[in-house]
Write a protein that holds these residues in place. Structure first.
Motif, short mmCIF file in Angstrom:
data_model
loop_
_atom_site.label_atom_id
_atom_site.label_comp_id
_atom_site.label_asym_id
_atom_site.label_seq_id
_atom_site.Cartn_x
_atom_site.Cartn_y
_atom_site.Cartn_z
N THR A 1 -35.29 74.96 -20.18
CA THR A 1 -34.30 76.02 -20.34
C THR A 1 -34.76 77.30 -19.68
N VAL A 2 -36.06 77.58 -19.81
CA VAL A 2 -36.65 78.76 -19.16
C VAL A 2 -36.50 78.65 -17.65
N THR A 3 -36.78 77.49 -17.12
CA THR A 3 -36.66 77.25 -15.67
C THR A 3 -35.23 77.46 -15.20
N LYS A 4 -34.28 76.89 -15.93
CA LYS A 4 -32.87 77.00 -15.56
C LYS A 4 -32.43 78.47 -15.57
N ALA A 5 -32.85 79.22 -16.57
CA ALA A 5 -32.47 80.64 -16.66
C ALA A 5 -33.04 81.43 -15.49
N PHE A 6 -34.27 81.10 -15.09
CA PHE A 6 -34.90 81.82 -13.96
C PHE A 6 -34.18 81.52 -12.66
N ILE A 7 -33.86 80.24 -12.43
CA ILE A 7 -33.18 79.84 -11.20
C ILE A 7 -31.81 80.51 -11.10
N ILE B 1 -41.09 78.54 -12.30
CA ILE B 1 -40.73 79.67 -11.42
C ILE B 1 -41.26 79.45 -10.00
N ASN B 2 -41.69 78.21 -9.72
CA ASN B 2 -42.13 77.81 -8.39
C ASN B 2 -43.37 78.57 -7.91
N GLN B 3 -44.27 78.85 -8.83
CA GLN B 3 -45.53 79.51 -8.49
C GLN B 3 -46.71 78.67 -8.97
N GLN B 4 -46.54 77.34 -8.94
CA GLN B 4 -47.55 76.45 -9.48
C GLN B 4 -48.86 76.49 -8.72
N LYS B 5 -48.82 77.01 -7.50
CA LYS B 5 -50.07 77.08 -6.72
C LYS B 5 -51.11 77.96 -7.42
N PHE B 6 -50.64 78.92 -8.22
CA PHE B 6 -51.57 79.82 -8.89
C PHE B 6 -52.31 79.14 -10.04
N TYR C 1 -46.01 89.22 -13.00
CA TYR C 1 -45.92 89.76 -11.64
C TYR C 1 -44.65 89.29 -10.94
N PHE C 2 -44.31 88.01 -11.11
CA PHE C 2 -43.16 87.46 -10.38
C PHE C 2 -41.84 87.55 -11.14
N THR C 3 -41.90 87.78 -12.45
CA THR C 3 -40.65 87.81 -13.24
C THR C 3 -40.40 89.12 -13.97
#
Length: 538
Positions: free
Chosen positions: A314-320, A394-399, A448-450
């Motif tokens: 749900t968090v992912t959907k809201a961010f997108i 939030i597509n920042q999994q590299k971190f 930082y990103f949100t």
């Protein structure tokens, strides 16, 4: 969410929980049969095996699940089928390569962890059990990919059933084999533990048999889908694998976070203890740290993470969809549920460390002390898993790779000096600091990103801490009152001791959280319905 997806999620979750419960409670008879020395030898083999599994699969089963689901939604069924067939070949190669690598490198790894002749086991002993478990690497990656393929088709039953069968077969072979060797044949502990580790291969065979049965049963349905294939998308396998490689590396790191920290202990613990003249007891202490106590510590982490992670989609959907108010509210709820469930559980486990450890393994002063120190670290284990999942959303999994590597480097830097200063507990302190650093980095990246703020989570956590303190007073008081009546060092009495104290603590925490309105704010109508059923009035 569709009823099919809800049903599939429930089946998969139930299978995972049942599998974990089987994997938890087998340690009671296992410890009774092989003792602390057996647990020590077992973890020497199983921790590197876990790392080799992650290297062999490389996140491909999860990626196959994702891509099959994606292209099925586009009615491009042939793309997923091509990926699956290609993936099976890759898993056969990487699985066999991982087996060969582990088998060949076992003497080198064993010689690194054996630093003194006064230790319980020789290089040859550790090599034997490591090689026994390495055979499972041939089958497990192949099996995992088939699970991923079924999940990509929204079919969770095969995965759930195969997980339970795998665990059940493994435990039956493990306990049966150990019992025969130790009690019937009066054999050596090394032989018994070799069978115990080889049981992973037997479990994989059982799981694979279940999956192949499901495959035969559903082969015609899959063939029918291929007939409906649109064939409009032309994408090469190299393109897909490039995307998989980029997206799966962070998942691999998150999945092996805890084994990596344990691996640092495997490589450095005995050496550090030998430096302070404790080589003779180092093996027993390491077995308690990385096997016995760790099995108990992850109980509250697993349950709390499961609840919190259910909110992450749900968090992912809201961010997108750029609904940041909803994003913040859902993230607040995820973190609060995590803390609400984990905080009292780990503090309660820490207070009741002696009876809890005794109930599972029999009384051991070092074991109780390690569990008392180790239990609070479960908060950070759970927090890392949830923050890593949010970064994925939030597509920042590299971190997550950055945060985990930072945590591991801190653990590496601090482990030996901490152990030399505080003995076994020093390793726990190093793990805690490493995980704390990783969690703080993840949390900062989320902000930082949100732009997400942790103000409400901090405020509510302080309230939960106050409730936990009240609970701790009650548990401590009950422990003091029961001590003259029930002996926490007696295995049977410690079970009753734990149930009474933990039950009182849970009731107090529940009453405080409901009366304050916190539980209702977090869980909504479910708590209200429970309150009405129990006819509770506050």
């Amino acid at each position: 969410m569709s009823s099919k997806l809800l049903r599939g999620t429930f089946i998969l979750t139930f299978g995972m929980v049942l599998s974990k419960l089987i994997g938890l409670f087998y340690v009671i008879p296992f410890e009774a049969l092989v003792g602390a020395k057996g647990s020590e030898l077992y973890q020497y083999a199983y921790i590197p095996y876990t790392l080799f599994i992650s290297l062999a699969t490389g996140g491909l089963p999860l990626a196959v699940s994702k891509f099959v689901s994606k292209y099925n939604a586009l009615e491009e069924y042939a793309v997923g089928q091509r990926l699956f067939k290609s993936g099976l070949k890759i898993m056969m190669v990487t699985g066999f390569a991982a087996f060969v690598l582990m088998y060949i490198s076992s003497p080198s790894i064993a010689s690194f962890v054996t630093v003194s002749k006064s230790q319980n086991f020789t290089v040859e002993d550790i090599t034997t059990v490591m090689r026994a478990v390495s055979f499972a690497l041939i089958l497990v990656p192949f099996m995992s990919l088939i699970r991923g393929y079924f999940q990509g088709h929204q079919s969770m039953g095969p995965t759930a059933v195969s997980q339970v069968v795998e665990q059940a077969v493994r435990i039956i072979v493990l306990l049966g084999g150990v019992f025969i060797v130790m009690k019937v044949m009066d054999g050596s502990l090394v032989t018994a533990i070799s069978i115990a580790t080889f049981a992973a291969t037997a479990g994989a065979v059982g799981s694979l048999a279940v999956l192949l049965w499901y495959w035969k049963k559903r082969k015609d349905d899959i063939a029918d889908l291929l007939v409906k294939d649109k064939g409009a998308v032309q994408i090469s396998l190299p393109q897909i694998y490039k995307e998989i490689l980029i997206s799966s590396i962070p998942f691999v790191f998150v999945g092996i976070a805890m084994p990596l920290f344990q691996w640092v202990d495997t490589l450095t613990f005995n050496r550090a203890m030998a430096n302070i003249g404790q080589a003779k007891m180092s093996g027993n202490a390491l077995g308690i740290l990385n096997f016995s106590a760790q099995k108990l510590v992850i109980i509250p982490m697993t349950l709390a993470t499961a609840f919190a992670m259910s909110i992450v989609p749900t968090v992912t959907k809201a961010f997108i969809e750029n609904r940041m108010d909803t994003f913040s509210n859902q993230l607040n709820q995820a973190f609060q549920i995590l803390m609400f469930l984990t905080l009292p559980a780990v503090i309660g486990m820490s207070i009741l460390a002696k009876p809890v450890y005794t109930a599972f393994y029999g009384y051991d002063a070092l074991g109780a002390s390690v569990l008392e120190t180790y239990a609070p670290a479960a908060i950070l284990f759970a927090l890392f898993s949830v923050t890593a999942a949010v970064l994925q959303g939030i597509n920042q999994q590299k971190f997550t790779v950055l945060s985990l590597l930072t945590g591991i480097l801190i653990k590496l830097a601090l482990n030996i000096p901490m152990i030399e200063m505080f003995h076994t507990e020093g390793s726990i302190y190093a793990t805690t600091i490493g995980y704390l650093a990783a969690c703080l980095i993840n949390m900062y990246i989320i902000t930082y990103f949100t732009g997400y703020k942790y103000r409400m989570v901090i405020q509510r956590t302080l309230l939960m801490a106050a409730f936990t303190a009240g609970m701790a007073l009650v548990v401590g008081g009950a422990e003091w009152l029961l001590a003259p009546v029930l002996n926490p060092e007696n295995r049977m009495q410690s079970v009753l001791f734990t149930v009474i104290c933990a039950g009182l603590g849970a009731i107090v925490y529940f009453i405080l959280s409901v009366k304050s309105g916190l539980a209702i704010q977090l869980f909504g109508r479910r708590i209200e319905r429970l309150q009405q059923k129990l006819r509770l009035k506050f």
